[in-house]
Design a protein around this motif. Structure first.
Motif, PDB file in Angstrom:
ATOM      1  N   LEU A 100       0.825  -1.105  -0.122  1.00 29.01           N
ATOM      2  CA  LEU A 100       0.151  -0.122   0.254  1.00 29.01           C
ATOM      3  C   LEU A 100       1.027   1.298  -0.111  1.00 29.01           C
ATOM      4  CD1 LEU A 100      -2.824   1.373   0.284  1.00 29.01           C
ATOM      5  CD2 LEU A 100      -2.790   1.206   2.451  1.00 29.01           C
ATOM      6  N   ILE A 101       1.704   1.294   0.852  1.00 28.92           N
ATOM      7  CA  ILE A 101       2.586   2.453   0.791  1.00 28.92           C
ATOM      8  C   ILE A 101       3.601   2.760  -0.126  1.00 28.92           C
ATOM      9  CG2 ILE A 101       4.587   3.665   2.205  1.00 28.92           C
ATOM     10  CD1 ILE A 101       3.217   2.668   5.072  1.00 28.92           C
ATOM     11  N   GLY A 102       4.037   1.746  -0.618  1.00 31.08           N
ATOM     12  CA  GLY A 102       5.008   1.606  -1.749  1.00 31.08           C
ATOM     13  C   GLY A 102       4.219   1.837  -3.014  1.00 31.08           C
ATOM     14  N   GLY A 103       2.903   1.209  -3.261  1.00 27.53           N
ATOM     15  CA  GLY A 103       2.035   1.849  -4.190  1.00 27.53           C
ATOM     16  C   GLY A 103       1.720   3.274  -4.082  1.00 27.53           C
ATOM     17  N   ASP A 104       1.730   3.624  -3.172  1.00 32.05           N
ATOM     18  CA  ASP A 104       1.211   5.149  -2.748  1.00 32.05           C
ATOM     19  C   ASP A 104       2.369   6.322  -3.161  1.00 32.05           C
ATOM     20  OD1 ASP A 104       0.004   7.422  -1.859  1.00 32.05           O
ATOM     21  OD2 ASP A 104       0.351   6.967   0.372  1.00 32.05           O
ATOM     22  N   LEU A 105       3.461   5.817  -2.756  1.00 30.59           N
ATOM     23  CA  LEU A 105       4.437   6.608  -2.835  1.00 30.59           C
ATOM     24  C   LEU A 105       5.278   6.664  -4.299  1.00 30.59           C
ATOM     25  CD1 LEU A 105       6.646   6.282   0.534  1.00 30.59           C
ATOM     26  CD2 LEU A 105       4.561   7.959  -0.191  1.00 30.59           C
ATOM     27  N   TYR A 106       5.364   5.413  -4.879  1.00 27.79           N
ATOM     28  CA  TYR A 106       5.918   5.243  -6.082  1.00 27.79           C
ATOM     29  C   TYR A 106       4.815   5.128  -7.356  1.00 27.79           C
ATOM     30  CZ  TYR A 106       9.894   4.438  -3.137  1.00 27.79           C
ATOM     31  OH  TYR A 106      10.853   4.647  -2.363  1.00 27.79           O
ATOM     32  N   THR A 107       4.581   6.265  -7.838  1.00 27.52           N
ATOM     33  CA  THR A 107       3.327   6.443  -8.611  1.00 27.52           C
ATOM     34  C   THR A 107       3.804   6.329 -10.090  1.00 27.52           C
ATOM     35  OG1 THR A 107       3.909   8.928  -9.021  1.00 27.52           O
ATOM     36  CG2 THR A 107       2.613   8.363  -7.214  1.00 27.52           C
ATOM     37  N   ALA A 108       2.609   6.394 -10.889  1.00 26.66           N
ATOM     38  CA  ALA A 108       2.744   6.468 -12.489  1.00 26.66           C
ATOM     39  C   ALA A 108       3.720   7.425 -12.850  1.00 26.66           C
ATOM     40  CB  ALA A 108       1.482   6.287 -13.061  1.00 26.66           C
ATOM     41  N   TYR A 109       3.312   8.685 -12.324  1.00 28.65           N
ATOM     42  CA  TYR A 109       4.263   9.719 -12.802  1.00 28.65           C
ATOM     43  C   TYR A 109       5.675   9.480 -12.373  1.00 28.65           C
ATOM     44  CZ  TYR A 109       5.736  14.654 -13.380  1.00 28.65           C
ATOM     45  OH  TYR A 109       6.478  15.757 -13.720  1.00 28.65           O
ATOM     46  N   THR A 110       6.017   8.872 -11.410  1.00 22.60           N
ATOM     47  CA  THR A 110       7.471   8.482 -11.145  1.00 22.60           C
ATOM     48  C   THR A 110       7.951   7.639 -12.218  1.00 22.60           C
ATOM     49  OG1 THR A 110       7.006   8.519  -8.720  1.00 22.60           O
ATOM     50  CG2 THR A 110       9.111   7.382  -9.454  1.00 22.60           C
TER      51      THR A 110
ATOM     52  N   ALA B 188      -3.573  14.675 -10.625  1.00 25.46           N
ATOM     53  CA  ALA B 188      -3.655  14.992 -12.024  1.00 25.46           C
ATOM     54  C   ALA B 188      -2.750  14.512 -12.872  1.00 25.46           C
ATOM     55  CB  ALA B 188      -3.712  16.648 -12.236  1.00 25.46           C
ATOM     56  N   LEU B 189      -1.542  14.470 -11.962  1.00 23.59           N
ATOM     57  CA  LEU B 189      -0.288  14.014 -12.764  1.00 23.59           C
ATOM     58  C   LEU B 189      -0.318  12.593 -12.916  1.00 23.59           C
ATOM     59  CD1 LEU B 189       2.336  16.333 -11.329  1.00 23.59           C
ATOM     60  CD2 LEU B 189       1.533  16.311 -13.519  1.00 23.59           C
ATOM     61  N   GLN B 190      -1.019  11.892 -12.268  1.00 23.94           N
ATOM     62  CA  GLN B 190      -1.030  10.293 -12.452  1.00 23.94           C
ATOM     63  C   GLN B 190      -1.723   9.969 -13.875  1.00 23.94           C
ATOM     64  OE1 GLN B 190       0.336   8.818 -10.077  1.00 23.94           O
ATOM     65  NE2 GLN B 190       0.597  10.626  -9.221  1.00 23.94           N
ATOM     66  N   LEU B 191      -2.649  11.112 -14.316  1.00 27.56           N
ATOM     67  CA  LEU B 191      -3.218  10.940 -15.831  1.00 27.56           C
ATOM     68  C   LEU B 191      -2.375  11.528 -16.671  1.00 27.56           C
ATOM     69  CD1 LEU B 191      -6.547  13.080 -15.120  1.00 27.56           C
ATOM     70  CD2 LEU B 191      -6.308  10.699 -14.864  1.00 27.56           C
ATOM     71  N   VAL B 192      -1.351  11.978 -16.305  1.00 32.04           N
ATOM     72  CA  VAL B 192      -0.158  12.472 -17.277  1.00 32.04           C
ATOM     73  C   VAL B 192       0.752  11.198 -17.615  1.00 32.04           C
ATOM     74  CG1 VAL B 192       1.989  13.530 -17.813  1.00 32.04           C
ATOM     75  CG2 VAL B 192       0.180  14.550 -16.490  1.00 32.04           C
TER      76      VAL B 192
END
Length: 536
Positions: free
Chosen positions: A56-66, A144-148
Motif C-alpha cells: 500500500l505505502i509502496g504503491g502510494d509513494l511510487y506513482t505512475a508519474y514517477t 492530475a499528474l497520474q493522468l499524465v
C-alpha cells in the motif's frame, strides 16, 4: 488508433479490466459489519499488516508519474534526474520515529488526518484548517499528474483524445466510492508485481539490444556534449550540486507530509508494522534507480518524444522505449504496469484529500454534530469531486502547467512540517507563531518559484525549483531548492514569533495529548474521538 498497436491495446485493456474488477471486489475483502465510518472506508479498518502495508505505502509513494517523469528528467537533464534515488533512501530513517509517534497518538485519539493531530496538539482549529487546506491544494495536482502517466502510454499506443482517461477515472471513482482504501490496497499487489517484472526485464534485456551499458552511457555523454546547458550532463557540476542535495533533502522531508502518505501509515494495525516497513521500503529505491536509467537507455535507442501541439512530450520516452524494444505483448504488460501504477496512488490521494475536507472543514466549521455515518458519506462524495477536479486539470490546462502545479505543491506541503512533524516531538512552538511561520514560508516559496525562469520552456516564471542564490545578492552561480529556503524562512519566523508571544504573555492553546499517547500500541486503551473545542 494504429492497427500495429492492437496487441498492446488488448493486453493493456485486459489487465486494466482485471484490476478494476479487483477494485470492486475489494469491498468484500476483510469486510466489516459496516463501511459507514472513516475508520473503515478511509483507513481500511486500521488493520493492515506488514505485507499489505508494504504494498500500500509502496504503491502510494511510487506513482505512475514517477515511472515516466524520473527517466524523462534523466533523458532531458542527465544526472540531476537521479535526485529521486537518494531522497527515497534518506527519507525512511528521517521519518522512522516520527511516524511511529503519529500512529500511536492517532490510535489513541482516533485521528484520521494530520490536521486532526495538529488540532489536538496545539488547540487551534485555525492552524488545523491551514494544514488541511495546504494538504488538499498540494494533493490535487498530484492526482492530475497520474493522468499524465496514463496519457503518455495512450499516446504511445496511438490512442488520442481525452475520452480514455475520462473512462478510466469514472471506473476508479466508482470502485473507490464503494470500497474505500481497501481497493488500492488490494490492487497495489498487482501493480508492484508488474512494475518489478517490467523493470527487471528492461534492465537485463534492453542494454543487450543497445550494445551494453558502456554504449548506453557513451550515447548519453555524447548527447549532452552536443547540447551543453548549465547543470546538464551525466555528472553534476559546481552549479547544481548543492541544489541536488537540497532537492533530495527537501523532497525527503516533504514525502510523508502529504496526506496520502499519512493515510497509508494510519491504516497499519500496530507500531511494529510501521517499523518493519520503514526498514524495508528503501528496497524500492533500488528499483527507482533502475527506472531512472531508462532515461539513458532512451537516449542510446534514439527515442524521440511524441510531439503534441508543437511541443515534445518527454513523458512519452519510456513508453516509446518499451514500444521499440519489447515484443508487442510484453510492451502491453509494461504499459499496463504504468497505467495501473496511476490507479493506486490516485485512489489513495483522493481518499486522503476527502478525509481532510470532511474532518477539518465540514465537521469543524459546517456540521459539528456530524455522525460517523455522515462523515463517511461526505468523504465518499468529496472523493468523487476531487477526481473530477483532477480530470479537469488535464482537460483544461496544458499538462506542462499541471507539472508546474505539482512543483509548487512540493514547496507548499513543506510548510506544514513545523506543525505536523516537529509537533510530534515538541510542543515548544506557539500556535500563533506556527501560523505566522506557515504564511511566511508560503509567501517566500511562491515568490522564489515565481522568480525562476526556464528558457527551454520559454517561461519567465514558475520555470523550475532551483533558485539562484545570486538573486539574494550573493556572488555565486549556485542554485538551491526553493522549498528548503522557504522552510528555513518558516522556521525562523515561527521561532522568533514564539519567543515574542511568550515574552508578551499571549496565551497558547491547550494540548489535548499526553506523553504516553505517543508510545501507545495495538490493544492499548483509547480515549475516543477528539472533542472540537477552542476557537483559535
Amino acid at each position: 488508433m494504429r492497427s500495429d498497436h492492437l496487441t498492446e491495446i488488448i493486453v493493456f485493456g485486459a489487465l486494466f479490466a482485471l484490476v478494476s474488477g479487483m477494485g470492486f471486489v475489494a469491498a468484500r475483502w476483510r469486510r466489516p459489519g459496516s463501511m459507514d465510518s472513516l475508520d473503515e472506508w478511509g483507513l481500511g479498518g486500521r488493520g493492515f499488516g506488514g505485507w499489505v502495508t508494504w504494498f500500500l505505502i509502496g504503491g502510494d509513494l511510487y506513482t505512475a508519474y514517477t515511472f515516466v517523469a524520473v527517466p524523462a528528467l534523466v533523458f532531458g537533464a542527465g544526472a540531476a534526474g537521479f535526485y529521486a534515488v537518494p531522497y527515497t533512501i534518506i527519507v525512511y530513517p528521517l521519518v522512522f520515529l516520527v511516524l511511529i509517534r503519529l500512529w500511536s497518538v492517532s490510535h489513541v485519539h482516533g485521528f484520521v488526518t494530520p490536521a486532526d493531530f495538529v488540532r489536538a496538539r496545539f488547540g487551534s482549529p485555525t492552524l488545523a484548517l491551514a494544514v488541511a487546506v495546504t494538504g488538499i491544494v498540494a494533493t490535487m495536482p498530484y492526482i492530475a499528474l497520474q493522468l499524465v502517466g496514463i496519457e503518455a502510454v495512450l499516446k504511445t499506443m496511438g490512442v488520442h483524445g481525452h475520452w480514455p482517461i475520462v473512462i478510466a477515472f469514472v471506473i476508479l471513482a466508482a470502485y473507490t466510492y464503494q470500497s474505500g482504501l481497501r481497493a488500492p490496497a488490494l490492487i497495489a499487489f498487482v501493480k508492484d508485481v508488474l512494475i518489478y517484472l517490467v523493470i527487471i526485464v528492461a534492465v537485463l534485456y534492453i542494454p543487450t539490444r543497445l550494445g551494453g551499458w558502456g554504449d548506453v552511457f557513451s550515447a548519453a555523454e555524447a548527447k549532452f556534449a552536443k547540447t551543453p546547458a548549465p547543470g546538464d550532463g551525466i555528472l553534476l557540476d559546481g552549479t547544481n550540486q548543492l541544489n541536488y542535495a537540497m532537492l533530495a533533502l527537501g523532497s525527503a522531508l516533504a514525502l510523508f507530509l502529504y496526506p496520502h502518505s499519512v493515510t497509508g501509515v494510519l491504516a497499519s494495525k500496530n507500531r511494529d508494522v510501521i517499523r518493519r516497513n520503514m526498514s524495508a521500503l528503501p528496497a524500492y529505491s533500488l528499483v527507482l534507480g533502475l527506472i531512472a536509467l531508462l532515461g539513458f537507455m532512451a537516449i542510446a535507442a534514439g527515442i524521440a518524444p511524441v510531439v503534441t501541439g508543437g511541443k515534445a512530450d518527454t513523458n512519452t520516452v519510456v513508453p516509446l522505449l518499451f514500444d521499440a524494444m519489447f515484443p508487442d505483448w510484453f510492451a502491453g504488460v509494461a504499459f499496463a504496469a504504468i497505467g495501473i501504477g496511476a490507479l493506486v496512488p490516485a485512489a489513495i490521494m483522493s481518499i486522503a484529500a476527502a478525509n481532510l475536507f470532511t474532518r477539518n472543514i465540514y465537521k469543524e466549521y459546517i456540521r459539528r454534530d456530524a455522525t460517523a455515518r455522515q462523515e463517511a458519506a461526505v468523504s465518499k462524495v468529496v472523493s468523487l469531486v476531487v477526481k473530477v477536479g483532477a480530470v479537469a486539470c488535464i482537460l483544461l490546462l496544458d499538462p506542462e502547467f499541471s507539472i508546474d502545479l505539482q512543483l509548487i505543491g512540493g514547496v507548499v506541503i513543506l510548510q506544514t512540517l513545523p506543525a505536523v512533524a516537529l509537533g510530534l516531538v515538541t510542543r515548544w512552538f506557539h500556535r500563533g507563531a506556527l501560523l505566522a511561520g506557515w504564511a511566511a514560508g508560503l509567501v517566500a516559496g511562491l515568490w522564489m518559484l515565481y522568480e525562476i525562469p526556464n528558457a527551454a520552456k520559454r517561461k519567465e516564471h514558475f520555470g523550475g525549483s532551483a533558485f539562484k542564490l545570486s538573486d539574494l545578492g550573493l556572488d555565486t552561480a549556485t542554485t538551491v531548492y526553493a522549498g528548503v529556503l522557504a522552510l528555513a524562512v518558516n522556521l525562523a519566523v515561527a521561532a522568533a514569533a514564539t519567543l515574542a508571544l511568550r515574552t508578551a504573555g499571549i496565551a497558547d492553546g491547550a494540548d489535548a495529548t499526553r506523553p504516553d499517547d505517543y508510545l501507545a500500541d495495538e490493544g492499548d486503551p483509547k480515549t475516543g474521538r477528539m472533542e472540537l473545542t477552542g476557537s483559535t
